[in-house]
Design an enzyme around this catalytic site. Structure first.
Site, mmCIF file in Angstrom:
data_model
loop_
_atom_site.group_PDB
_atom_site.id
_atom_site.type_symbol
_atom_site.label_atom_id
_atom_site.label_comp_id
_atom_site.label_asym_id
_atom_site.label_seq_id
_atom_site.Cartn_x
_atom_site.Cartn_y
_atom_site.Cartn_z
ATOM 1 N N SER A 1 34.687 46.640 37.358
ATOM 2 C CA SER A 1 35.081 45.307 37.089
ATOM 3 C C SER A 1 34.418 44.442 36.056
ATOM 4 C CB SER A 1 34.890 44.681 38.627
ATOM 5 O OG SER A 1 35.932 44.900 39.483
ATOM 6 N N TYR B 1 38.233 37.198 45.902
ATOM 7 C CA TYR B 1 38.174 38.316 44.972
ATOM 8 C C TYR B 1 39.682 38.986 45.064
ATOM 9 C CZ TYR B 1 36.093 41.448 41.620
ATOM 10 O OH TYR B 1 35.925 42.389 40.433
ATOM 11 N N SER B 2 40.404 38.916 43.874
ATOM 12 C CA SER B 2 41.694 40.036 44.021
ATOM 13 C C SER B 2 41.586 40.524 42.602
ATOM 14 C CB SER B 2 42.886 39.099 44.548
ATOM 15 O OG SER B 2 44.062 39.819 44.315
ATOM 16 N N ASN B 3 41.915 41.847 42.640
ATOM 17 C CA ASN B 3 41.963 42.704 41.304
ATOM 18 C C ASN B 3 43.480 42.510 40.558
ATOM 19 O OD1 ASN B 3 39.637 44.477 40.994
ATOM 20 N ND2 ASN B 3 40.257 45.064 43.182
ATOM 21 N N GLY C 1 30.290 45.782 38.510
ATOM 22 C CA GLY C 1 31.538 46.720 38.837
ATOM 23 C C GLY C 1 31.315 47.723 39.961
#
Length: 378
Positions: A86, A185-187, A329
């Protein structure tokens, strides 16, 4: 790259450890404390290897601990390449903010303007979600990595994903909350940010990140794997993950198809390059002052006490006062942490498994964060 909203994965496995080899390179006075912290990550938290790069007062120090290969005594490559997960989000956010500076994107415009007809789902209103909310994780969009089956890593590790496959996996589920009402949190936010970059520039997001960020910051060991490349090029330790025939099996996860990471987590880098990137960003070498100021407007990010999130950037408090800015990440095989401070310090840290692979996930995650704090505050 997180596979859930928690800061750590909640998987544990016991009884599989490798031989430990530790050593420091060019250690100036004061670094023994950091070396002890790296050694503890290997000896107590059972990470196969730990790598750190620290820069302060014009001097850069590289430290390693553990073994590059589980169960063998193989030297850890100095500042070896790892999957950056990330941390990719900060690179993507920089490109979006550069486009804002160029007048091609408005930060508070709805994403429907740039991706018309694309973002549709139960409770999802693309006319109400802004570009800022994507970069800030306040959009309410469901997280696609929760629905890919990553808990059974061996089944998907060699699968190639198109961005629209990932988006479909997310939008098959309802929105988590109305845009702008909370942080989660969201990819999916950065998947869409990458698609926005491509729509606005007419070029692949990996090309834009390479030209606008990697080369501009002088990062010689950072690259976006091309489609089909499942390797880590150049010197690197092996990374390990849970995912075998039996529950709790640990596998060598070094080679995998990272396409499910995309603009949210596909980059490969080194601890040193990640520290250099954060330094260049904070020093204003990648963004004009107005856009850097927007990036550093934060909201509460309750992953750990005191953490806050801007636009692709965490603000993490330090035990010695002040804070550092960076990201970090989590991706199968590797965890990375670090950042840079206002007064010129920068740190990059990597371990070669996710917390929880070889022991207690929460304890191991806290140990990694504490080691970064030691690197800044020693």
């Amino acid at each position: 790259m997180r596979t859930a909203k928690s800061v750590v994965v909640t998987l544990t496995v016991a009884g599989l450890t490798g031989a430990a080899v530790s050593g420091a390179v060019a250690s100036p006075p004061g670094d023994p404390a950091l070396q002890r912290s790296l050694d503890a990550l290997v000896q107590q938290e059972k990470f196969p290897a730990a790598l750190a790069t620290v820069s302060r007062a014009g001097r850069t120090t590289t430290l390693v601990a553990g073994s590059a290969r589980l169960g063998q005594q193989v030297p850890v490559p100095r500042d070896g390449r790892v999957r950056a997960g990330s941390n990719t989000k900060t690179f993507t956010a920089v490109v979006v903010l550069q486009l804002v500076a160029e007048g091609a994107v408005e930060l508070d415009a709805p994403i429907e303007r740039y991706l018309p007809g694309l973002v549709r789902g139960e409770g999802v209103d693309a006319g109400a979600i802004t570009v800022r909310q994507l970069l800030q994780h306040t959009s309410g969009l469901p997280n696609y990595t929760e629905y890919l089956g990553l808990d059974d890593f061996t089944k998907i590790r060699h699968r190639f994903f198109q961005p629209h496959d990932l988006l479909a996996a997310a939008l098959a589920h309802p929105a988590k909350f109305p845009p702008g009402t909370r942080w989660e949190y969201s990819n999916t936010n950065y998947l869409l940010a990458g698609l926005l970059v491509e729509r606005v520039t007419g070029r692949p997001v990996q090309e834009q990140i390479t030209e606008r960020v990697i080369r501009k910051a002088g990062l010689r060991d950072t690259y976006w794997p091309q489609p089909g490349d499942q390797t880590i090029q150049g010197p690197h330790p092996l990374g390990y993950a849970i995912g075998g025939a039996a529950a709790g099996d640990v596998v060598d996860a070094t080679e995998m198809d990272p396409s499910w990471g995309g603009a949210a987590g596909q980059l490969i880098s080194t601890p040193g390059d990640l520290a250099r990137f954060d330094r260049a960003l904070l020093d204003g070498k990648l963004l004009p002052p107005p856009q850097l100021a927007e990036m550093r407007k934060t909201v509460d990010a309750p992953l750990m006490p005191g953490w806050r999130y801007g636009l692709g950037l965490f603000r993490v408090p330090l035990s010695c006062g002040g804070a550092y800015w960076g990201h970090g990440g989590d991706i199968q095989g590797f965890e990375t942490r670090g950042g840079a401070t206002e007064d010129g310090r920068s740190v990059g840290l990597a371990v070669t498994a996710l917390p929880g692979t070889f022991g207690d996930a929460g304890k191991a995650a806290e140990a990694v964060v504490a080691t970064v704090d030691t690197a800044f505050c020693r």
